[in-house]
Structure formats: structure tokens, C-alpha cells
Design a protein around this motif. Structure first.
Motif, short mmCIF file in Angstrom:
data_model
loop_
_atom_site.label_atom_id
_atom_site.label_comp_id
_atom_site.label_asym_id
_atom_site.label_seq_id
_atom_site.Cartn_x
_atom_site.Cartn_y
_atom_site.Cartn_z
N CYS A 222 -162.62 49.41 16.46
CA CYS A 222 -162.10 48.07 16.67
C CYS A 222 -163.25 47.06 16.72
O CYS A 222 -164.23 47.27 17.42
CB CYS A 222 -161.30 48.05 17.97
SG CYS A 222 -160.70 46.41 18.40
N ASN B 78 -163.13 44.29 18.01
CA ASN B 78 -163.05 43.53 19.26
C ASN B 78 -163.55 44.34 20.45
O ASN B 78 -164.44 43.91 21.18
CB ASN B 78 -161.61 43.08 19.48
CG ASN B 78 -161.50 42.10 20.62
OD1 ASN B 78 -162.20 41.08 20.63
ND2 ASN B 78 -160.65 42.40 21.58
N CYS B 79 -162.99 45.55 20.64
CA CYS B 79 -163.34 46.32 21.83
C CYS B 79 -164.11 47.60 21.49
O CYS B 79 -164.50 48.35 22.38
CB CYS B 79 -162.09 46.65 22.63
SG CYS B 79 -161.03 47.85 21.82
N SER C 153 -163.25 50.38 20.43
CA SER C 153 -162.62 51.69 20.60
C SER C 153 -162.08 52.15 19.24
O SER C 153 -161.95 51.35 18.31
CB SER C 153 -161.50 51.62 21.64
OG SER C 153 -160.47 50.79 21.18
N CYS D 87 -157.89 47.63 17.00
CA CYS D 87 -157.00 48.66 17.55
C CYS D 87 -155.67 48.02 17.94
O CYS D 87 -155.50 46.80 17.87
CB CYS D 87 -157.66 49.30 18.76
SG CYS D 87 -157.76 48.21 20.19
N CYS E 29 -155.81 45.16 20.41
CA CYS E 29 -156.41 43.90 19.99
C CYS E 29 -155.84 43.44 18.65
O CYS E 29 -156.53 42.89 17.83
CB CYS E 29 -157.92 44.04 19.84
SG CYS E 29 -158.71 44.85 21.21
ZN LIG Z 1 -159.57 46.83 20.35
#
Ligand SMILES: [Zn+2]
Length: 86
Positions: A54, A56-57, A59, A75, A78
Motif C-alpha cells: 500500500c 499509504n500505509c 501494508s 490496501c 486506504c
Molecule cells: Zn493501506
């Protein structure tokens, strides 16, 4: 001597452009450009070795999401607001 079949010229393109026209609202083209940008950034992530993570995060993106949209960047938590499918 055979005559050349007419090539699809500007006239035909104009017709195919439909109600939007060529210089008008290019929504379908814009959509296309956005999709291309997503694919290009997915390829860049592949080269960087973080494809499937991801943006953004960081993961791991679920395989089902990647299968549905291989260029997906986030993900499930997000989700991109415009991504309606998964
Ligand atoms: Zn994410």
C-alpha cells in the motif's frame, strides 16, 4: 489497377468521438490517461521492489485486490475514493 480503400481519416474520427467531440470534454480520454498513470506508477513500484504494498500505509495489498486491479496502489483500508470495484 485497384483503387485504395478509403482510410479512416479525420472525418471518421470526428464521428467516432460522438457527443463529446475531439476538443470538447475529453472525459473518456482523461479516464484513459488516469489509468495509464496508475499502471505506470505500478510499474515504477515494481522496479523499486515495493509493488503490492500500500502506498499509504505500506501494508501488503490483498491478492484479491491485485487480481481485480493489478495497478491498484492501496490496501482495502486506504481505498482510493474513485476505486469502486474492490
Ligand atoms: Zn493501506
Amino acid at each position: 489497377m485497384k483503387t485504395m480503400p478509403p482510410l479512416p481519416g479525420p472525418d471518421r474520427l470526428t464521428q467516432d468521438a460522438g457527443p463529446y467531440g475531439i476538443a470538447g470534454t475529453s472525459r473518456p480520454l482523461k479516464k484513459y490517461a488516469e489509468q495509464l498513470a496508475r499502471i505506470e506508477s505500478a510499474l515504477a513500484r515494481m522496479e523499486a521492489g515495493n509493488y503490492g504494498l500500500c502506498t499509504n500505509c505500506e501494508s501488503r495489498i490483498a491478492l484479491t485486490r491485485l487480481k481485480a486491479d493489478p495497478a491498484i496502489a492501496t490496501c482495502a483500508d486506504c481505498k482510493e475514493p474513485e476505486n469502486l470495484t474492490v
